[in-house]
Design an enzyme around this catalytic site. Sequence first.
Site, mmCIF file in Angstrom:
data_model
loop_
_atom_site.group_PDB
_atom_site.id
_atom_site.type_symbol
_atom_site.label_atom_id
_atom_site.label_comp_id
_atom_site.label_asym_id
_atom_site.label_seq_id
_atom_site.Cartn_x
_atom_site.Cartn_y
_atom_site.Cartn_z
ATOM 1 N N TRP A 184 0.863 -1.180 0.000
ATOM 2 C CA TRP A 184 0.000 0.000 0.000
ATOM 3 C C TRP A 184 0.900 1.231 0.000
ATOM 4 O O TRP A 184 1.767 1.383 0.861
ATOM 5 C CB TRP A 184 -0.924 0.041 1.224
ATOM 6 C CG TRP A 184 -1.650 1.354 1.316
ATOM 7 C CD1 TRP A 184 -2.575 1.845 0.448
ATOM 8 C CD2 TRP A 184 -1.466 2.376 2.311
ATOM 9 N NE1 TRP A 184 -2.997 3.099 0.843
ATOM 10 C CE2 TRP A 184 -2.323 3.445 1.991
ATOM 11 C CE3 TRP A 184 -0.651 2.479 3.446
ATOM 12 C CZ2 TRP A 184 -2.400 4.601 2.747
ATOM 13 C CZ3 TRP A 184 -0.735 3.640 4.203
ATOM 14 C CH2 TRP A 184 -1.601 4.686 3.865
ATOM 15 N N GLU A 225 -2.665 -2.764 -3.083
ATOM 16 C CA GLU A 225 -3.844 -2.219 -2.405
ATOM 17 C C GLU A 225 -4.107 -0.767 -2.800
ATOM 18 O O GLU A 225 -3.212 0.072 -2.777
ATOM 19 C CB GLU A 225 -3.633 -2.296 -0.891
ATOM 20 C CG GLU A 225 -4.762 -1.709 -0.056
ATOM 21 C CD GLU A 225 -4.481 -1.775 1.424
ATOM 22 O OE1 GLU A 225 -5.346 -1.337 2.215
ATOM 23 O OE2 GLU A 225 -3.393 -2.272 1.817
ATOM 24 N N LYS A 227 -6.518 2.960 -2.683
ATOM 25 C CA LYS A 227 -7.176 3.827 -1.711
ATOM 26 C C LYS A 227 -7.814 5.007 -2.443
ATOM 27 O O LYS A 227 -7.269 5.501 -3.435
ATOM 28 C CB LYS A 227 -6.189 4.321 -0.655
ATOM 29 C CG LYS A 227 -6.862 4.943 0.564
ATOM 30 C CD LYS A 227 -5.876 5.180 1.697
ATOM 31 C CE LYS A 227 -6.604 5.645 2.952
ATOM 32 N NZ LYS A 227 -5.688 5.860 4.083
ATOM 33 N N ASP A 258 -9.597 -3.124 0.662
ATOM 34 C CA ASP A 258 -9.769 -2.650 2.038
ATOM 35 C C ASP A 258 -11.157 -2.042 2.173
ATOM 36 O O ASP A 258 -11.541 -1.173 1.390
ATOM 37 C CB ASP A 258 -8.687 -1.614 2.371
ATOM 38 C CG ASP A 258 -8.710 -1.184 3.833
ATOM 39 O OD1 ASP A 258 -9.770 -0.698 4.292
ATOM 40 O OD2 ASP A 258 -7.675 -1.309 4.505
ATOM 41 N N HIS A 261 -11.424 1.835 2.009
ATOM 42 C CA HIS A 261 -10.666 2.602 1.018
ATOM 43 C C HIS A 261 -11.474 3.052 -0.186
ATOM 44 O O HIS A 261 -10.912 3.373 -1.236
ATOM 45 C CB HIS A 261 -9.455 1.791 0.552
ATOM 46 C CG HIS A 261 -8.339 1.773 1.538
ATOM 47 N ND1 HIS A 261 -7.067 1.350 1.226
ATOM 48 C CD2 HIS A 261 -8.288 2.155 2.832
ATOM 49 C CE1 HIS A 261 -6.282 1.458 2.287
ATOM 50 N NE2 HIS A 261 -7.015 1.933 3.282
ATOM 51 N N HIS A 285 -8.615 -6.548 3.497
ATOM 52 C CA HIS A 285 -8.381 -5.840 4.741
ATOM 53 C C HIS A 285 -9.757 -5.507 5.299
ATOM 54 O O HIS A 285 -10.429 -4.589 4.835
ATOM 55 C CB HIS A 285 -7.568 -4.558 4.512
ATOM 56 C CG HIS A 285 -6.093 -4.798 4.546
ATOM 57 N ND1 HIS A 285 -5.165 -3.777 4.506
ATOM 58 C CD2 HIS A 285 -5.386 -5.949 4.650
ATOM 59 C CE1 HIS A 285 -3.946 -4.292 4.567
ATOM 60 N NE2 HIS A 285 -4.063 -5.606 4.650
ATOM 61 N N ASP A 293 -11.919 6.605 5.816
ATOM 62 C CA ASP A 293 -11.105 5.441 6.174
ATOM 63 C C ASP A 293 -10.594 5.593 7.599
ATOM 64 O O ASP A 293 -9.413 5.830 7.844
ATOM 65 C CB ASP A 293 -9.940 5.313 5.199
ATOM 66 C CG ASP A 293 -9.053 4.129 5.524
ATOM 67 O OD1 ASP A 293 -9.594 3.109 5.998
ATOM 68 O OD2 ASP A 293 -7.840 4.229 5.328
ATOM 69 N N ASP A 295 -10.760 3.326 10.039
ATOM 70 C CA ASP A 295 -10.222 2.097 10.605
ATOM 71 C C ASP A 295 -10.770 1.779 11.991
ATOM 72 O O ASP A 295 -10.027 1.504 12.922
ATOM 73 C CB ASP A 295 -8.693 2.155 10.640
ATOM 74 C CG ASP A 295 -8.096 2.124 9.247
ATOM 75 O OD1 ASP A 295 -8.250 1.088 8.586
ATOM 76 O OD2 ASP A 295 -7.494 3.110 8.822
ATOM 77 N N ASP A 325 -7.625 -4.796 9.448
ATOM 78 C CA ASP A 325 -6.916 -3.510 9.416
ATOM 79 C C ASP A 325 -7.750 -2.458 10.132
ATOM 80 O O ASP A 325 -8.641 -1.856 9.554
ATOM 81 C CB ASP A 325 -6.638 -3.085 7.982
ATOM 82 C CG ASP A 325 -5.779 -1.820 7.912
ATOM 83 O OD1 ASP A 325 -5.305 -1.368 8.968
ATOM 84 O OD2 ASP A 325 -5.577 -1.306 6.799
#
Length: 417
Positions: A184, A225, A227, A258, A261, A285, A293, A295, A325
């Site tokens: 990433w 990955e 985003k 993800d 993302h 993820h 994002d 998380d 993640d």
Amino acid sequence: MTDVTKRYEEAKAKYDAIGVDTDAALKALQDVKISMHCWQGDDVKGFLTPEGELTGGIMATGNYPGAAHTPEQLRQDLEKAYSLIPGKHKLNLHAIYLDTDENVDLNEIEPKHFAKWVEWAKEQGLGLDFNPTFFSHPMMKDGMTLSHPDKAVREYWIEHGKRARKIAAYMGEETGQVCIDNFWVPDGMKDNPIDRYQPRKRLMESLDEIFSVEYSEDFTQDAVESKLFGLGAEAYTVGSHEFYMGYGLTRNKLVCLDAGHFHPTEVISNKLSSLALFSKGVMLHVSRPVRWDSDHVVIMDDELQDIAKELVRNDLMERTNIGLDFFDATINRIAAWVIGTRNTQKALLKAMLEPTKELQKMELNFDFTSRLAITEELKDFPYADIWNYFCEQNNVPVGLDWLTEVQAYEKEVLANR
């Protein structure tokens, strides 16, 4: 017969009545390895420098006491978390989590700097995954690394990527489990760029050079990955979803999706069936975005369950690597790991407890009435009794009993740091 076993037998009979073999579901779940991320335990600081400060590309919020400050403390916390999670899993390491007394930079790291992690993983019966770290470093110039117009900056990060792949291959060979090496790269711009093409061309060429060395896929596989945006890169991210879809498919790499993302109303569950038609495999993820994002710790929400359903219904488990993640520093970090990992397992179990083949037959016969009736009734089925039995069989706490252990660990260990 324990009360948990008795309730399991009752639940088993209910599922058997609709053609679901709960024993088979539990066997399948037992084989699923979740790659639990190390960076929840110390708020993504790592051990590259004594300060372990985040300097760009990522951020954790909160100041809950007890964060790990050394590799030994982090491993101690991880052992506690794994003891509360059923099954044997993997650990996902970032390059900044090296364990060495040497003063080395990211473009100098070698397998020996992660030898202690490998020995620990072997002792614990865990697999390892890896990630090069393209953030929180002075050589992240102007918000860019592999796509920077300065060749010297790119060469620094290319060398880091090459070394990360060598380390991943070492980890896979030593543990006997394939190590997924996930790339990433947070490169982007805060405001609207004039040229979106050249940075992406530079990123492509940098990645091509990093991946020019072949490693056995028995030991390691590469993932890329995307985003949508990031801190300081709100207007433009070089490694967009379209970029990495194209790169992964043309370079035979795993594509990492993800959950946080993408656009705020966009979900990855609906992407899995399409990606599976064209890609060699997927790295997930599993995270929880809240407006961006952010998380957050994974909860049993609709998207988590939809991701699990897509994987199980479409027989994608063998081609999917499931990693977590999230990093929340406002709560007990071990609890965050346990909640997120157990919820991911629960979602998979719920999906495995569907009469999938029968539902597919109904759909092919356009019997949408039965399809709707059964999927709705399943929401009231006692899957929790199946889950509790799974925990008991794996000798981990049932229900909220795990929280009592975490609270005791906090008083005995975390509070003294």
